[in-house]
Write a protein that holds these residues in place. Sequence first.
Motif, PDB file in Angstrom:
ATOM      1  N   ILE A 238       1.002  -1.568   0.259  1.00  0.00           N
ATOM      2  CA  ILE A 238       0.644  -0.193  -0.101  1.00  0.00           C
ATOM      3  C   ILE A 238       1.038   1.502  -0.338  1.00  0.00           C
ATOM      4  O   ILE A 238       0.519   2.316  -0.613  1.00  0.00           O
ATOM      5  N   GLN A 239       1.546   1.235   0.695  1.00  0.00           N
ATOM      6  CA  GLN A 239       3.591   2.561   1.128  1.00  0.00           C
ATOM      7  C   GLN A 239       3.603   2.679  -0.748  1.00  0.00           C
ATOM      8  O   GLN A 239       3.734   4.275  -1.105  1.00  0.00           O
ATOM      9  N   ALA A 240       3.918   1.633  -1.704  1.00  0.00           N
ATOM     10  CA  ALA A 240       4.467   1.676  -2.617  1.00  0.00           C
ATOM     11  C   ALA A 240       3.626   2.525  -3.808  1.00  0.00           C
ATOM     12  O   ALA A 240       4.058   3.107  -4.504  1.00  0.00           O
ATOM     13  N   PHE A 241       2.025   2.262  -3.546  1.00  0.00           N
ATOM     14  CA  PHE A 241       1.380   2.537  -4.284  1.00  0.00           C
ATOM     15  C   PHE A 241       0.895   3.578  -3.956  1.00  0.00           C
ATOM     16  O   PHE A 241       0.745   4.547  -5.196  1.00  0.00           O
ATOM     17  N   LYS A 242       1.169   4.465  -2.930  1.00  0.00           N
ATOM     18  CA  LYS A 242       1.122   5.576  -3.095  1.00  0.00           C
ATOM     19  C   LYS A 242       1.873   6.701  -2.853  1.00  0.00           C
ATOM     20  O   LYS A 242       2.172   7.611  -3.235  1.00  0.00           O
ATOM     21  N   ARG A 243       3.470   6.144  -2.727  1.00  0.00           N
ATOM     22  CA  ARG A 243       4.987   7.227  -3.555  1.00  0.00           C
ATOM     23  C   ARG A 243       4.090   6.902  -4.508  1.00  0.00           C
ATOM     24  O   ARG A 243       4.777   8.172  -4.752  1.00  0.00           O
ATOM     25  N   HIS A 244       3.473   6.288  -5.349  1.00  0.00           N
ATOM     26  CA  HIS A 244       3.863   6.395  -6.913  1.00  0.00           C
ATOM     27  C   HIS A 244       2.692   7.160  -7.344  1.00  0.00           C
ATOM     28  O   HIS A 244       2.720   8.339  -8.139  1.00  0.00           O
ATOM     29  N   PHE A 245       1.193   7.057  -6.259  1.00  0.00           N
ATOM     30  CA  PHE A 245       0.334   7.464  -7.141  1.00  0.00           C
ATOM     31  C   PHE A 245      -0.279   8.710  -6.483  1.00  0.00           C
ATOM     32  O   PHE A 245      -0.866   9.620  -7.001  1.00  0.00           O
ATOM     33  N   ILE A 246      -0.063   8.785  -5.020  1.00  0.00           N
ATOM     34  CA  ILE A 246      -0.117   9.453  -4.426  1.00  0.00           C
ATOM     35  C   ILE A 246       1.169  10.516  -3.836  1.00  0.00           C
ATOM     36  O   ILE A 246       0.440  10.028  -2.177  1.00  0.00           O
ATOM     37  N   PRO A 247       1.431  10.705  -3.572  1.00  0.00           N
ATOM     38  CA  PRO A 247       3.167  11.244  -2.987  1.00  0.00           C
ATOM     39  C   PRO A 247       2.801  11.945  -1.984  1.00  0.00           C
ATOM     40  O   PRO A 247       3.326  12.178  -1.158  1.00  0.00           O
ATOM     41  N   SER A 248       1.919  13.243  -2.127  1.00  0.00           N
ATOM     42  CA  SER A 248       1.344  13.556  -0.836  1.00  0.00           C
ATOM     43  C   SER A 248       0.769  13.450   0.278  1.00  0.00           C
ATOM     44  O   SER A 248       0.475  13.466   1.428  1.00  0.00           O
ATOM     45  N   ASP A 249       0.511  11.357   0.174  1.00  0.00           N
ATOM     46  CA  ASP A 249      -0.449  11.013   1.191  1.00  0.00           C
ATOM     47  C   ASP A 249       1.223   9.174   1.552  1.00  0.00           C
ATOM     48  O   ASP A 249       0.545   8.517   2.381  1.00  0.00           O
ATOM     49  N   THR A 251       3.669   9.681   3.142  1.00  0.00           N
ATOM     50  CA  THR A 251       4.117   9.620   4.574  1.00  0.00           C
ATOM     51  C   THR A 251       2.878   9.237   5.353  1.00  0.00           C
ATOM     52  O   THR A 251       2.671   9.894   6.930  1.00  0.00           O
ATOM     53  N   GLY A 252       1.293   9.147   5.057  1.00  0.00           N
ATOM     54  CA  GLY A 252       0.424   9.016   6.259  1.00  0.00           C
ATOM     55  C   GLY A 252       0.461   8.221   7.253  1.00  0.00           C
ATOM     56  O   GLY A 252       1.578   7.064   7.250  1.00  0.00           O
ATOM     57  N   ILE A 253      -0.723   7.759   7.415  1.00  0.00           N
ATOM     58  CA  ILE A 253      -0.528   6.714   8.030  1.00  0.00           C
ATOM     59  C   ILE A 253      -0.677   4.596   6.779  1.00  0.00           C
ATOM     60  O   ILE A 253      -0.982   4.897   5.805  1.00  0.00           O
ATOM     61  N   PRO A 254       0.701   4.681   7.166  1.00  0.00           N
ATOM     62  CA  PRO A 254       1.024   3.426   6.967  1.00  0.00           C
ATOM     63  C   PRO A 254       0.176   2.358   6.423  1.00  0.00           C
ATOM     64  O   PRO A 254      -0.715   2.028   7.726  1.00  0.00           O
ATOM     65  N   GLY A 255      -0.578   1.492   5.550  1.00  0.00           N
ATOM     66  CA  GLY A 255      -1.093   0.078   4.836  1.00  0.00           C
ATOM     67  C   GLY A 255      -2.544   0.297   4.854  1.00  0.00           C
ATOM     68  O   GLY A 255      -3.069   0.005   5.145  1.00  0.00           O
ATOM     69  N   GLU A 256      -2.628   1.922   5.316  1.00  0.00           N
ATOM     70  CA  GLU A 256      -4.086   2.302   5.054  1.00  0.00           C
ATOM     71  C   GLU A 256      -4.156   3.107   3.218  1.00  0.00           C
ATOM     72  O   GLU A 256      -3.560   4.365   3.364  1.00  0.00           O
ATOM     73  N   LEU A 257      -6.096   3.495   3.018  1.00  0.00           N
ATOM     74  CA  LEU A 257      -5.462   3.800   1.813  1.00  0.00           C
ATOM     75  C   LEU A 257      -7.420   4.035   2.098  1.00  0.00           C
ATOM     76  O   LEU A 257      -8.582   3.618   2.321  1.00  0.00           O
ATOM     77  N   ARG A 260      -9.928   8.687  -1.057  1.00  0.00           N
ATOM     78  CA  ARG A 260      -9.599   8.212  -1.844  1.00  0.00           C
ATOM     79  C   ARG A 260      -8.796   7.757  -2.730  1.00  0.00           C
ATOM     80  O   ARG A 260      -8.241   7.775  -3.973  1.00  0.00           O
ATOM     81  N   GLY A 261      -7.312   7.887  -1.556  1.00  0.00           N
ATOM     82  CA  GLY A 261      -6.760   6.674  -2.135  1.00  0.00           C
ATOM     83  C   GLY A 261      -7.753   5.510  -3.240  1.00  0.00           C
ATOM     84  O   GLY A 261      -7.205   4.678  -4.372  1.00  0.00           O
ATOM     85  N   LYS A 262      -8.251   4.575  -2.550  1.00  0.00           N
ATOM     86  CA  LYS A 262      -9.288   4.046  -3.489  1.00  0.00           C
ATOM     87  C   LYS A 262     -10.091   3.972  -4.493  1.00  0.00           C
ATOM     88  O   LYS A 262      -9.900   3.552  -5.647  1.00  0.00           O
ATOM     89  N   LYS A 263     -10.459   5.292  -4.245  1.00  0.00           N
ATOM     90  CA  LYS A 263     -10.825   5.894  -5.901  1.00  0.00           C
ATOM     91  C   LYS A 263      -9.919   5.917  -7.528  1.00  0.00           C
ATOM     92  O   LYS A 263      -9.375   5.858  -8.090  1.00  0.00           O
ATOM     93  N   ILE A 264      -8.227   6.667  -6.478  1.00  0.00           N
ATOM     94  CA  ILE A 264      -7.120   6.218  -7.386  1.00  0.00           C
ATOM     95  C   ILE A 264      -7.351   4.881  -7.510  1.00  0.00           C
ATOM     96  O   ILE A 264      -6.802   4.768  -9.721  1.00  0.00           O
ATOM     97  N   LEU A 265      -7.127   3.888  -6.785  1.00  0.00           N
ATOM     98  CA  LEU A 265      -7.016   3.133  -7.476  1.00  0.00           C
ATOM     99  C   LEU A 265      -7.623   2.274  -8.504  1.00  0.00           C
ATOM    100  O   LEU A 265      -7.258   1.642  -9.147  1.00  0.00           O
ATOM    101  N   ILE A 266      -9.035   2.145  -8.236  1.00  0.00           N
ATOM    102  CA  ILE A 266      -9.793   1.737  -9.052  1.00  0.00           C
ATOM    103  C   ILE A 266      -9.525   2.764 -10.766  1.00  0.00           C
ATOM    104  O   ILE A 266      -9.629   1.894 -11.444  1.00  0.00           O
ATOM    105  N   SER A 267      -9.747   4.057 -10.521  1.00  0.00           N
ATOM    106  CA  SER A 267      -8.971   4.938 -11.902  1.00  0.00           C
ATOM    107  C   SER A 267      -8.376   4.540 -12.504  1.00  0.00           C
ATOM    108  O   SER A 267      -8.236   3.946 -13.748  1.00  0.00           O
ATOM    109  N   VAL A 268      -6.999   3.856 -11.869  1.00  0.00           N
ATOM    110  CA  VAL A 268      -6.052   3.098 -12.142  1.00  0.00           C
ATOM    111  C   VAL A 268      -6.048   2.133 -12.880  1.00  0.00           C
ATOM    112  O   VAL A 268      -6.023   1.888 -14.364  1.00  0.00           O
ATOM    113  N   LEU A 269      -7.277   1.161 -12.414  1.00  0.00           N
ATOM    114  CA  LEU A 269      -6.922  -0.035 -12.897  1.00  0.00           C
ATOM    115  C   LEU A 269      -8.239   0.076 -14.375  1.00  0.00           C
ATOM    116  O   LEU A 269      -8.543  -0.994 -15.022  1.00  0.00           O
ATOM    117  N   GLU A 270      -9.099   0.826 -14.023  1.00  0.00           N
ATOM    118  CA  GLU A 270     -10.004   1.398 -15.167  1.00  0.00           C
ATOM    119  C   GLU A 270      -9.714   1.896 -16.069  1.00  0.00           C
ATOM    120  O   GLU A 270      -9.507   1.578 -17.715  1.00  0.00           O
TER     121      GLU A 270
END
Length: 273
Positions: A238-249, A251-257, A260-270
């Motif tokens: 999850i941290q790797a995904f955030k570092r790549h696609f949501i760099p502003s987040d 350094t946030g809570i590790p292991g949580e999406l 907004r993060g889930k919407k970005i993940l869905i959009s990446v798949l779409e």
Amino acid sequence: MKQFIILTLVAMCCACSPQPYKATNKVYRQQAKQWAAVLRQQPAGVAVDSVPVVPWWAGTTNFNLRKPNFVIIHHTAQNSCEQTLRTFTLERTQVSAHYVICRNGTIHHMLNDYLRAWHGGVARWGTMTDINSSSIGIELDNNGFEPFEPAQIRSLVILLDTLKHRYNIPASNFIGHGDIAPRRKNDPSALFPWDQLAQKGFGLWYGDTSLVQVPEQFSTLQALRTVGYDLKDTTAAIQAFKRHFIPSDSTGIPGELDERGKKILISVLENNP
């Protein structure tokens, strides 16, 4: 006139200076020659019990070289191009890359693209575990805590465009070291402009998420697995995904999406079926 003579002498000294990697370049050529000899050898037969051995060989005329299908981007975590070039020319380090791009945009092509560099290490992307055998490794001269220089990114984009067209590499196959080895690596850092690369056709990205709906039974982990992430350590993935696609987040809570993060993940798949 005196100044002109001094400048001329300096230029002559630079022109006559010895090749700094003459010795290691010789080793490179020797090793390439050895592998070329392996390629020239006739393939060995395979003995099978109770089956007669064919006394002749039939070599096909239909073949070419296997080509790279992925590009893995790294930062060097060192302080200069010179330091990295030295690291990659010391046998004891057992690490290398095909390309090193300096801060000023200079590109060092250290290894033939068809040869296997030692840059990925223990890694996984989707079902692929031998990353080095199918990828080109690119190292960016950056210590991991500083922005990437515009000249460096410009050279990277030019190189990526060359590789993409030369080897027909899919846009989705331009990824980072931290993506394929999330438990061990974090490069390139959260300062790397993945969005800028994606706009030019290199790497996964997402679109407008304002209308994306997160299904009630949405599985973040299953979606990450579909993208390609290794889930042996879900927090690291999850941290790797955030570092790549949501760099502003990143350094946030590790292991949580979050939502907004889930919407970005869905959009990446779409955007990348």
